[in-house]
Write an enzyme that holds these catalytic residues in place. Structure first.
Site, mmCIF file in Angstrom:
data_model
loop_
_atom_site.group_PDB
_atom_site.id
_atom_site.type_symbol
_atom_site.label_atom_id
_atom_site.label_comp_id
_atom_site.label_asym_id
_atom_site.label_seq_id
_atom_site.Cartn_x
_atom_site.Cartn_y
_atom_site.Cartn_z
ATOM 1 C CG LEU A 105 -52.824 71.062 -8.870
ATOM 2 C CD1 LEU A 105 -51.504 71.655 -8.416
ATOM 3 C CD2 LEU A 105 -52.872 69.564 -8.574
ATOM 4 C CG HIS A 106 -60.205 70.344 -9.092
ATOM 5 N ND1 HIS A 106 -60.893 71.137 -9.987
ATOM 6 C CD2 HIS A 106 -59.829 69.236 -9.792
ATOM 7 C CE1 HIS A 106 -60.943 70.538 -11.164
ATOM 8 N NE2 HIS A 106 -60.303 69.389 -11.074
ATOM 9 C CG ASP A 107 -59.018 69.033 -3.200
ATOM 10 O OD1 ASP A 107 -60.179 69.470 -3.266
ATOM 11 O OD2 ASP A 107 -58.757 67.821 -3.241
#
Length: 314
Positions: A240-242
């Site tokens: 979940l990059h952000d």
């Protein structure tokens, strides 16, 4: 210790939604507002998404300010093929009960940074257009920003939208260059770091097991988000990059990196949007960015994230 005041600049996006929810759940952070930008979806949709997310969290008092509808010099580049028609597909979202605040995000950023009694941390989760415009309009705000933590870029991992460029930077490379060269302390959470921080396999089932509306929404978004990424990369789970960017702010002891010179290619024939990281300090340029490139314990990141998210909506 008093919580750290933060403003989240965002273009939700399922992983933005997780990042926002994590920040709202963290007692270490005081989320003053969300500012929105065109990115994963158009501005009207990202703004509506931001309102729905804060209301799902039971934090409808947190204002949302709509910002830039397009990058500084380029055309918008929405990606519904990744995030779905709404940008936060995977959950049957209730309509937002209220709209955006009646002030442009750039105006809000300038006024708040200059007027707030404390320095503010900016968490930047999409194209950096709003931040660049604010810095250009009122350069004095640079001294009022404690730090900027942004998700974007890739060097050792390359790009995810071109061989050289990550999405958030590719959409508005000129804005990212302005931010990186603003003199503000900057921490980048690039693909180098997020790809080293994948979620546990079948994490959505663990989220759904908590039973709350927030966690069931998270489970649905996670399932949708992984569908595209796992097919593209041939993986069993995705980062979940952000949300990893918020985790890096909250738990820096779990991440590795180095302060070094970083710039953005804006005119390359094959490399537009590339984040050029002088990891070995070969250029003689000034260090301007803490570039995170790893995670020492991904499982612990998601355990802490899950524990925090489970506090919402109770």
């Amino acid at each position: 210790m008093a919580p750290r005041p933060v403003i989240i600049d965002t273009d939700p996006g399922q992983d933005d939604a997780f990042a926002i929810l994590l920040a709202l759940a963290a007692p270490e952070l005081e989320v003053l507002a969300l500012t929105t930008v065109a990115g994963n979806m158009g501005l009207a949709q990202t703004t509506d998404n931001a309102r729905r997310i804060v209301e799902l969290a039971g934090r409808g008092e947190v204002p949302v300010y709509a910002g830039s509808a397009r990058p500084l010099l380029r055309d918008p580049r929405p990606v519904p093929e990744i995030h779905g028609e709404t940008g936060i597909d995977g959950w049957d979202w209730a309509p937002a009960r209220q709209g955006a605040a009646p002030v442009h995000a750039v105006d809000y950023l300038v006024e708040t940074l200059l007027g707030h009694p404390e320095k503010i941390t900016l968490i930047v989760l999409g194209p950096q257009t709003n931040i660049a415009l604010a810095l250009r309009r009122a350069p004095d705000i640079a001294e009022r920003i404690d730090q900027i933590v942004f998700m974007g870029g890739g060097f050792f991992e390359g790009g995810n939208m071109s061989p050289a460029a990550e999405y958030n930077i590719l959409v508005d490379p000129e804005a990212a260059r302005i931010v990186l060269n603003s003199g503000v302390p900057v921490t980048a959470v690039p693909l180098d770091c997020t790809h080293a921080t994948p979620a546990p396999v079948n994490w959505s089932a663990a989220l759904a097991a908590h039973g709350s509306e927030v966690m069931r929404a998270c489970a649905g978004m996670m399932e949708f988000f992984e569908r595209y990424g796992n097919a593209k990369y041939g993986t069993a789970s995705r980062p979940l990059h952000d949300a990893v960017a918020v985790a890096a702010l909250l738990w820096p002891e779990l991440f590795t990196g180095r302060l070094c010179p970083v710039d953005v290619e804006c005119a390359g024939e094959l490399t537009t949007g590339m984040t050029v990281v002088d990891w070995l300090r070969q250029t003689g340029k000034k260090d301007n960015c803490t570039w995170l490139n790893g995670c020492t314990d991904p499982g612990e990141v998601y355990r802490r994230m899950e524990s925090a998210l489970a506090r919402l909506g109770r």
